[in-house]
Write a protein that holds these residues in place. Structure first.
Motif, PDB file in Angstrom:
ATOM      1  N   CYS A   2       0.937  -1.157   0.022  1.00 20.55           N
ATOM      2  CA  CYS A   2      -0.099  -0.054   0.138  1.00 20.55           C
ATOM      3  C   CYS A   2       0.811   1.249   0.074  1.00 20.55           C
ATOM      4  O   CYS A   2       2.158   1.282   0.288  1.00 20.55           O
ATOM      5  CB  CYS A   2      -0.819  -0.077   1.225  1.00 20.55           C
ATOM      6  N   ALA A   3       0.302   2.513  -0.321  1.00 17.08           N
ATOM      7  CA  ALA A   3       1.039   3.873  -0.660  1.00 17.08           C
ATOM      8  C   ALA A   3       0.210   4.362   0.952  1.00 17.08           C
ATOM      9  O   ALA A   3      -0.990   4.438   1.073  1.00 17.08           O
ATOM     10  CB  ALA A   3       0.571   4.390  -1.495  1.00 17.08           C
ATOM     11  N   ILE A   4       1.112   5.108   1.683  1.00 24.30           N
ATOM     12  CA  ILE A   4       0.745   5.898   2.672  1.00 24.30           C
ATOM     13  C   ILE A   4       1.470   7.185   2.539  1.00 24.30           C
ATOM     14  O   ILE A   4       2.659   7.441   2.146  1.00 24.30           O
ATOM     15  CB  ILE A   4       0.941   5.385   4.043  1.00 24.30           C
ATOM     16  N   VAL A   5       0.706   8.305   3.026  1.00 20.94           N
ATOM     17  CA  VAL A   5       1.335   9.527   3.223  1.00 20.94           C
ATOM     18  C   VAL A   5       0.863  10.294   4.483  1.00 20.94           C
ATOM     19  O   VAL A   5      -0.316  10.049   4.770  1.00 20.94           O
ATOM     20  CB  VAL A   5       0.889  10.290   1.679  1.00 20.94           C
ATOM     21  N   GLY A   6       1.689  11.314   4.878  1.00 23.64           N
ATOM     22  CA  GLY A   6       1.403  12.279   6.091  1.00 23.64           C
ATOM     23  C   GLY A   6       1.686  13.441   5.641  1.00 23.64           C
ATOM     24  O   GLY A   6       2.801  13.767   5.135  1.00 23.64           O
ATOM     25  N   ILE A   7       0.708  14.692   5.666  1.00 27.63           N
ATOM     26  CA  ILE A   7       1.366  15.956   5.520  1.00 27.63           C
ATOM     27  C   ILE A   7       1.163  16.492   6.974  1.00 27.63           C
ATOM     28  O   ILE A   7      -0.141  16.388   7.439  1.00 27.63           O
ATOM     29  CB  ILE A   7       0.556  16.526   4.369  1.00 27.63           C
ATOM     30  N   ASN A 102       0.910   0.483   5.996  1.00 27.71           N
ATOM     31  CA  ASN A 102       1.307  -0.296   4.837  1.00 27.71           C
ATOM     32  C   ASN A 102       2.223  -1.612   5.479  1.00 27.71           C
ATOM     33  O   ASN A 102       3.026  -1.102   6.242  1.00 27.71           O
ATOM     34  CB  ASN A 102       2.255   0.675   3.927  1.00 27.71           C
ATOM     35  N   GLY A 103       1.822  -2.521   5.146  1.00 33.12           N
ATOM     36  CA  GLY A 103       2.663  -3.917   5.675  1.00 33.12           C
ATOM     37  C   GLY A 103       1.666  -4.943   6.044  1.00 33.12           C
ATOM     38  O   GLY A 103       0.493  -5.370   5.602  1.00 33.12           O
ATOM     39  N   THR A 128      -5.001  -3.827  10.503  1.00 30.15           N
ATOM     40  CA  THR A 128      -4.537  -2.271  10.990  1.00 30.15           C
ATOM     41  C   THR A 128      -5.565  -2.079  12.372  1.00 30.15           C
ATOM     42  O   THR A 128      -5.277  -1.437  13.219  1.00 30.15           O
ATOM     43  CB  THR A 128      -4.828  -1.352   9.922  1.00 30.15           C
ATOM     44  N   GLU A 129      -6.683  -2.560  12.414  1.00 30.02           N
ATOM     45  CA  GLU A 129      -7.674  -2.265  13.185  1.00 30.02           C
ATOM     46  C   GLU A 129      -7.269  -2.998  14.664  1.00 30.02           C
ATOM     47  O   GLU A 129      -7.530  -2.465  15.678  1.00 30.02           O
ATOM     48  CB  GLU A 129      -9.103  -2.709  12.902  1.00 30.02           C
ATOM     49  N   ASN A 130      -6.285  -3.744  14.701  1.00 32.46           N
ATOM     50  CA  ASN A 130      -5.750  -4.366  16.019  1.00 32.46           C
ATOM     51  C   ASN A 130      -5.251  -3.125  16.700  1.00 32.46           C
ATOM     52  O   ASN A 130      -5.270  -2.863  17.986  1.00 32.46           O
ATOM     53  CB  ASN A 130      -4.724  -5.341  15.516  1.00 32.46           C
ATOM     54  N   LEU A 131      -4.138  -2.394  15.996  1.00 25.79           N
ATOM     55  CA  LEU A 131      -3.775  -1.182  16.847  1.00 25.79           C
ATOM     56  C   LEU A 131      -4.742  -0.147  17.452  1.00 25.79           C
ATOM     57  O   LEU A 131      -4.394   0.282  18.456  1.00 25.79           O
ATOM     58  CB  LEU A 131      -2.780  -0.517  15.743  1.00 25.79           C
ATOM     59  N   ILE A 132      -5.714   0.148  16.781  1.00 28.61           N
ATOM     60  CA  ILE A 132      -6.814   0.896  17.221  1.00 28.61           C
ATOM     61  C   ILE A 132      -7.378   0.564  18.650  1.00 28.61           C
ATOM     62  O   ILE A 132      -7.303   1.185  19.647  1.00 28.61           O
ATOM     63  CB  ILE A 132      -8.044   1.163  16.177  1.00 28.61           C
ATOM     64  N   HIS A 133      -7.591  -0.864  18.626  1.00 28.25           N
ATOM     65  CA  HIS A 133      -8.147  -1.518  19.935  1.00 28.25           C
ATOM     66  C   HIS A 133      -6.983  -1.444  20.869  1.00 28.25           C
ATOM     67  O   HIS A 133      -7.290  -1.393  22.330  1.00 28.25           O
ATOM     68  CB  HIS A 133      -8.544  -3.060  19.611  1.00 28.25           C
ATOM     69  N   PHE A 160       3.252   2.877  10.007  1.00 27.88           N
ATOM     70  CA  PHE A 160       2.274   3.437  10.408  1.00 27.88           C
ATOM     71  C   PHE A 160       2.184   4.943  10.424  1.00 27.88           C
ATOM     72  O   PHE A 160       3.266   5.495  10.630  1.00 27.88           O
ATOM     73  CB  PHE A 160       1.928   2.906  11.962  1.00 27.88           C
ATOM     74  N   ILE A 161       1.039   5.532  10.008  1.00 33.71           N
ATOM     75  CA  ILE A 161       0.928   7.027  10.329  1.00 33.71           C
ATOM     76  C   ILE A 161      -0.416   7.050  10.988  1.00 33.71           C
ATOM     77  O   ILE A 161      -1.359   6.799  10.723  1.00 33.71           O
ATOM     78  CB  ILE A 161       1.088   7.928   9.088  1.00 33.71           C
ATOM     79  N   ILE A 162      -0.076   7.640  12.304  1.00 34.68           N
ATOM     80  CA  ILE A 162      -1.277   7.709  13.232  1.00 34.68           C
ATOM     81  C   ILE A 162      -1.536   9.238  13.558  1.00 34.68           C
ATOM     82  O   ILE A 162      -0.559   9.844  13.831  1.00 34.68           O
ATOM     83  CB  ILE A 162      -0.919   7.258  14.699  1.00 34.68           C
ATOM     84  N   GLN A 163      -2.909   9.658  13.219  1.00 34.24           N
ATOM     85  CA  GLN A 163      -2.958  11.067  13.577  1.00 34.24           C
ATOM     86  C   GLN A 163      -4.180  11.296  14.610  1.00 34.24           C
ATOM     87  O   GLN A 163      -5.363  10.666  14.615  1.00 34.24           O
ATOM     88  CB  GLN A 163      -3.580  11.545  12.077  1.00 34.24           C
TER      89      GLN A 163
END
Length: 449
Positions: A2-7, A102-103, A128-133, A160-163
């Motif tokens: 996957c592609a991820i981006v953070g601004i 991504n991963g 990814t949802e594991n990390l949220i919980h 990971f990018i977490i906002q």
């Protein structure tokens, strides 16, 4: 993949994020999404489809604020539901949170089952949802501490990018398997993206790669991101990024993708056991085979010709989720140049052979168009093992090189000869100055549960 981006720190954050995602469309075509933060609230827009289809002016006007994260989906976990698109958003004790990833987390089932046993309710099939919980169930007062303890239970390849409502947290796993780079936007603020090709479109300057095991924290009142080394690094970048995934104009962990692919082609030419055979031309399978074919032609002196023309309105076939879709797109995507190849002996170069079905169709297409001979060359080693670190390679039974010898594969794809790059030559082509993740080629699954 996957592609991820953070601004962070730019008033046009969502628009810049959409441009970055557009430049990285090759990393995922199933769905796309962006979350922005403004005045303590997170806004999210995501949908199935391409970036240009989802992010209209109306959608981007909705995504307010000077910080945003985004994602292009290429699924290795979850289904095709819109719920399985990213970013993943939730509300919890400390406020609102949104995550892109991504991963692939190899212990996702064990962690999920444990969370469900403790009362967690999941909305998606994504790891990814594991990390949220894990973050939400933690009792620490600071989000950074909750993230750290969540990552202590997270095994696999991840960026990971977490906002949150006013901060961004960027994390790369200790192995640095998937790429992630940091840049400075000339109009103000920072960008973090899976590939440096995203920097050009948003007018940003490359600063450095995010270090393996590092967490960057962007927050108000800090001109530069805070850096915390969460885990001791054991650098193992994915070799397949150089073979296929990354765009040729990207730099991945300090190495230009174009040059590494060109080196692969030159090495193929040096080692070609059938070099005495007279080839009329070197023909790339576009687009990922082009740099290697140019390298082969330069090394061998055989003319480079575009004997196959690609329809650029058709996406990448490897990342399609089903074999039926891959087969259909091959027919739509590639066409032979009959007037150029008729009666000629062709040296065809592709980046890899996975299932063999695409290669077989290419060889048959060229011979049906009048090619006298088709000699197939592959700018990577034989793929014998599935990858569990973020690449959707099939199981062993579907990998043609796991079930057949080189000669049997050659016969199956109906080529007149077949050669691969060796693992050692692949490493030398990229630059044999580090350990690489080579599990697809050698079965070394170094990330353990």
């Amino acid at each position: 993949m996957c592609a991820i981006v953070g601004i962070y720190g730019n008033e046009n954050a969502a628009r810049l994020a959409s441009l970055a995602l557009f430049s990285m469309q090759h990393r995922g075509q199933e769905a796309t999404g962006i979350s922005s933060s403004c005045e303590g609230k997170i806004f999210t827009k995501k949908d199935r489809g391409l970036v240009s289809e989802v992010f209209t002016d109306e959608a981007l006007n909705y995504l307010k604020g000077n910080m945003a994260i985004g994602h292009n989906r290429y699924s290795t976990a979850g289904g095709d539901s819109i719920l399985d698109a990213q970013p993943v958003f939730a509300k919890y004790k400390l406020g609102e949170i949104s995550i892109v990833h991504n991963g692939n987390l190899i212990n996702k089932k064990e962690v999920r089952n444990d969370l469900i046993d403790k009362g967690a309710i999941f909305q998606t099939g994504m790891d990814t949802e594991n990390l949220i919980h894990l973050i939400a169930k933690n009792t620490k007062d600071r989000l950074r501490d909750r993230i750290k303890e969540a990552l202590d239970r997270t095994i696999g390849a991840y960026c990971f990018i977490i906002q949150s409502r006013n901060k961004q947290f960027v994390i790369r796993d200790r192995y640095g398997i998937r790429p992630l780079s940091l840049g400075k936007i000339k109009s103000g603020g920072y960008i973090v993206a899976s590939e440096t090709c995203a920097f050009e479109l948003v007018d940003a300057e490359f600063i450095r790669d995010v270090k393996p095991g590092e967490m960057l924290i962007f927050s108000e009142g800090h001109e530069e991101p805070e850096s915390i080394q969460l885990f001791e690094p054991d650098f193992r970048p994915c070799a397949f990024e150089y073979v296929y995934f990354a765009r040729p104009d990207s730099f991945v962990d300090g190495k230009t993708v174009y040059e590494t692919r060109e080196n692969m082609g030159k090495t193929l030419a040096k080692n070609d056991s059938t070099s005495s055979t007279k080839y009329d031309m070197v023909v790339p399978v576009p687009d990922s085979g082009v740099p290697a074919a140019l390298g082969y032609a330069a090394q061998s002196g055989i003319p480079f010709k575009y004997g196959i023309i690609r329809n650029h309105y058709v996406g990448r076939t490897f990342i399609e989720p089903t074999q039926e879709m891959r087969s259909m797109k091959v027919k739509m995507k590639l066409s032979p140049m009959r007037s150029l190849i008729e009666g000629k002996s062709l040296l065809v170069i592709d980046d890899s052979i996975v299932r063999g079905t695409t290669s077989k169709r290419i060889v048959r297409m060229l011979k049906d168009a009048g090619a006298k001979e088709v000699h197939f060359r592959v700018a990577s080693p034989e793929i014998k093992f599935p990858c569990y670190y973020g690449i959707d390679t099939p199981n062993k039974e579907e990998l043609i090189s796991n079930n057949m010898s080189k000669d049997e594969v050659c016969k199956y794809i109906e080529a007149d000869s077949l050669e691969y790059l060796s693992i050692e030559d692949l490493k030398n082509s990229i630059g044999n100055d580090r350990n690489y993740a080579l599990e697809s080629f050698n079965g070394d699954y170094f990330v353990k549960k």
